[in-house]
Design a protein around this motif. Structure first.
Motif, PDB file in Angstrom:
ATOM      1  N   VAL A 165     -17.652   6.922   2.744  1.00 58.46           N
ATOM      2  CA  VAL A 165     -16.673   7.836   2.154  1.00 58.46           C
ATOM      3  C   VAL A 165     -16.425   7.418   0.679  1.00 58.46           C
ATOM      4  N   VAL A 166     -16.337   8.449  -0.172  1.00 57.63           N
ATOM      5  CA  VAL A 166     -16.411   8.250  -1.435  1.00 57.63           C
ATOM      6  C   VAL A 166     -14.816   8.767  -2.030  1.00 57.63           C
ATOM      7  N   ASN A 167     -13.996   8.131  -2.368  1.00 59.96           N
ATOM      8  CA  ASN A 167     -12.413   8.618  -2.711  1.00 59.96           C
ATOM      9  C   ASN A 167     -12.631   8.653  -4.195  1.00 59.96           C
ATOM     10  N   ILE A 168     -12.334   9.945  -4.779  1.00 56.66           N
ATOM     11  CA  ILE A 168     -12.001  10.124  -6.218  1.00 56.66           C
ATOM     12  C   ILE A 168     -10.696   9.775  -6.634  1.00 56.66           C
ATOM     13  N   ALA A 169     -10.417   8.763  -7.015  1.00 51.71           N
ATOM     14  CA  ALA A 169      -9.041   8.414  -7.335  1.00 51.71           C
ATOM     15  C   ALA A 169      -8.935   8.695  -8.807  1.00 51.71           C
ATOM     16  N   SER A 170      -8.113   7.824  -9.754  1.00 50.94           N
ATOM     17  CA  SER A 170      -7.748   8.234 -11.147  1.00 50.94           C
ATOM     18  C   SER A 170      -7.243   6.826 -11.902  1.00 50.94           C
ATOM     19  N   ILE A 171      -7.508   6.798 -13.012  1.00 49.85           N
ATOM     20  CA  ILE A 171      -6.973   5.544 -13.794  1.00 49.85           C
ATOM     21  C   ILE A 171      -5.366   5.873 -13.620  1.00 49.85           C
ATOM     22  N   GLY A 172      -4.726   7.040 -13.358  1.00 53.85           N
ATOM     23  CA  GLY A 172      -3.320   7.391 -13.173  1.00 53.85           C
ATOM     24  C   GLY A 172      -3.118   6.667 -11.796  1.00 53.85           C
ATOM     25  N   SER A 194      -7.930   3.751   0.028  1.00 53.73           N
ATOM     26  CA  SER A 194      -9.234   3.645  -0.101  1.00 53.73           C
ATOM     27  C   SER A 194      -9.666   1.830  -0.207  1.00 53.73           C
ATOM     28  N   GLN A 195      -8.762   1.080  -0.771  1.00 52.20           N
ATOM     29  CA  GLN A 195      -9.082  -0.380  -0.908  1.00 52.20           C
ATOM     30  C   GLN A 195      -8.943  -0.887   0.543  1.00 52.20           C
ATOM     31  N   GLY A 196      -7.930  -0.707   1.168  1.00 52.72           N
ATOM     32  CA  GLY A 196      -7.730  -0.883   2.505  1.00 52.72           C
ATOM     33  C   GLY A 196      -8.907  -0.559   3.485  1.00 52.72           C
ATOM     34  N   LEU A 197      -9.261   0.491   3.424  1.00 53.80           N
ATOM     35  CA  LEU A 197     -10.414   1.006   4.324  1.00 53.80           C
ATOM     36  C   LEU A 197     -11.675   0.444   4.072  1.00 53.80           C
ATOM     37  N   LEU A 209     -16.522   3.821  -1.245  1.00 51.47           N
ATOM     38  CA  LEU A 209     -16.588   3.604  -2.691  1.00 51.47           C
ATOM     39  C   LEU A 209     -15.399   4.535  -3.186  1.00 51.47           C
ATOM     40  N   THR A 210     -14.606   3.759  -4.053  1.00 48.74           N
ATOM     41  CA  THR A 210     -13.306   4.058  -4.853  1.00 48.74           C
ATOM     42  C   THR A 210     -13.902   4.300  -6.167  1.00 48.74           C
ATOM     43  N   LYS A 265     -21.787   0.499  -4.435  1.00 50.99           N
ATOM     44  CA  LYS A 265     -20.648  -0.158  -5.006  1.00 50.99           C
ATOM     45  C   LYS A 265     -19.369   0.066  -4.364  1.00 50.99           C
ATOM     46  N   LYS A 266     -18.347  -0.969  -4.584  1.00 51.76           N
ATOM     47  CA  LYS A 266     -17.066  -0.506  -3.749  1.00 51.76           C
ATOM     48  C   LYS A 266     -15.890   0.027  -4.552  1.00 51.76           C
ATOM     49  N   GLU A 267     -16.005  -0.090  -5.649  1.00 51.21           N
ATOM     50  CA  GLU A 267     -15.067   0.395  -6.790  1.00 51.21           C
ATOM     51  C   GLU A 267     -15.750   0.618  -8.170  1.00 51.21           C
TER      52      GLU A 267
END
Length: 301
Positions: A165-172, A194-197, A209-210, A265-267
């Motif tokens: 799973v790749v979650n596209i988050a943000s610096i926001g 994402s971090q919990g999963l 990957l976050t 990578k994880k993050e």
């Protein structure tokens, strides 16, 4: 005082670098060659750039978006580059449509190996111009949609004891940016999810990957929502989104994300300004808060 804080940041960066170096040898290689990769929001922007990049690495693509017209254009462009592509229009804020989407992808390819949660929305304007429905709408687009997609693919990942799973988050999602509060709230939530999963899914052989990008040059100003002083809000966002030292090209971001996917990578925090800002938030929150207060003063009222 400031120099002491900066020394702490440098020390943290050194320690983090050493830890990362120790962990690299333990990472599993996760080649995308021959893998079925489902990308939400894949018909334009970062999603399309990532589809192009993964296609060059031999991935089998499944793209989702709300506009069938845009999906067909993206499909044709990717086929011309030799990619194998399946597209299906769906609104990922609707869990029933998400379930059907995943069924269609599995029906076409026989499986799904990677989910990239890239779909999202952005709303720019002062807090005073926002109402609760604005927050709910952005949360639906940027957080709940990702959860729905994850829940839909997990049975398939679990059955094959593998998946990513790749979650596209943000610096926001690490720093609450003035005039982008609904967006920041939604990305903070996505980062937590994402971090919990990452920890909870690891025993099942599922990698998470976050990705934490900053502003990206994707043409996104044409697709943002604006409240408040429309022309002024649009103007400042468009300028910031186009500055090379503030924003990043979608192609460069896509290449970095693909590398991160394959290296396990994880993050990933994609740009140096974003890394510095995240470090300041952790070590010098008062300084960063003061800086953002100054930024807020020059933004439209």
């Amino acid at each position: 005082m400031i120099f002491g804080k900066l020394a702490k940041i440098a020390l943290l960066a050194a320690v983090s670098g050493a830890m990362i170096g120790m962990q690299r040898s333990k990472r599993r290689k996760l080649s995308v060659e021959g893998k079925v990769v489902l990308i939400t929001g894949g018909s334009r922007g970062l999603g399309f750039a990532l589809a192009q990049e993964l296609a060059t690495r031999g991935a089998l693509l499944a793209l989702c978006g709300r506009s069938d017209e845009h999906l067909q254009l993206a499909k044709q462009a990717l086929i011309e580059r030799g990619a194998e592509v399946f597209v299906y229009p769906a609104d990922v804020t609707d869990p029933q449509q998400v379930d059907i989407l995943v069924q269609q992808v599995v029906g076409h390819y026989g499986r799904v190996d990677v989910l990239v949660n890239n779909a999202g929305a952005m709303l720019v304007g002062p807090h005073a111009a926002m109402d609760s429905e604005d927050y709910k709408k952005i949360m639906d687009n940027n957080c709940w949609s990702s959860l729905y997609c994850i829940q839909a693919v997990l049975p398939h990942f679990t059955a094959q004891s593998a998946g990513q799973v790749v979650n596209i988050a943000s610096i926001g999602g690490k720093i609450a940016v003035p005039h982008m509060l609904p967006y920041s709230v939604s990305k903070f939530a996505l980062l937590g999810l994402s971090q919990g999963l990452t920890a909870e899914l690891a025993p099942a052989g599922i990698d998470v990957l976050t990705v934490v990008p900053s502003l990206m040059r994707t043409g996104s100003p044409l697709n943002i929502g604006v409240k408040g002083s429309h022309k002024l809000e649009y103007a400042w966002f468009k300028i910031a989104d186009s500055l090379p030292f503030v924003s990043q090209s979608a192609a460069r971001a896509a290449s970095a994300i693909a590398d991160g996917m394959e290296s396990g990578k994880k993050e990933m925090v994609l740009t140096l300004p974003a890394k510095v800002a995240a470090a300041l938030q952790g070590l010098c929150p008062k300084f960063l808060s003061g800086t953002l207060t100054l930024v807020n003063r020059v933004l439209p009222r």
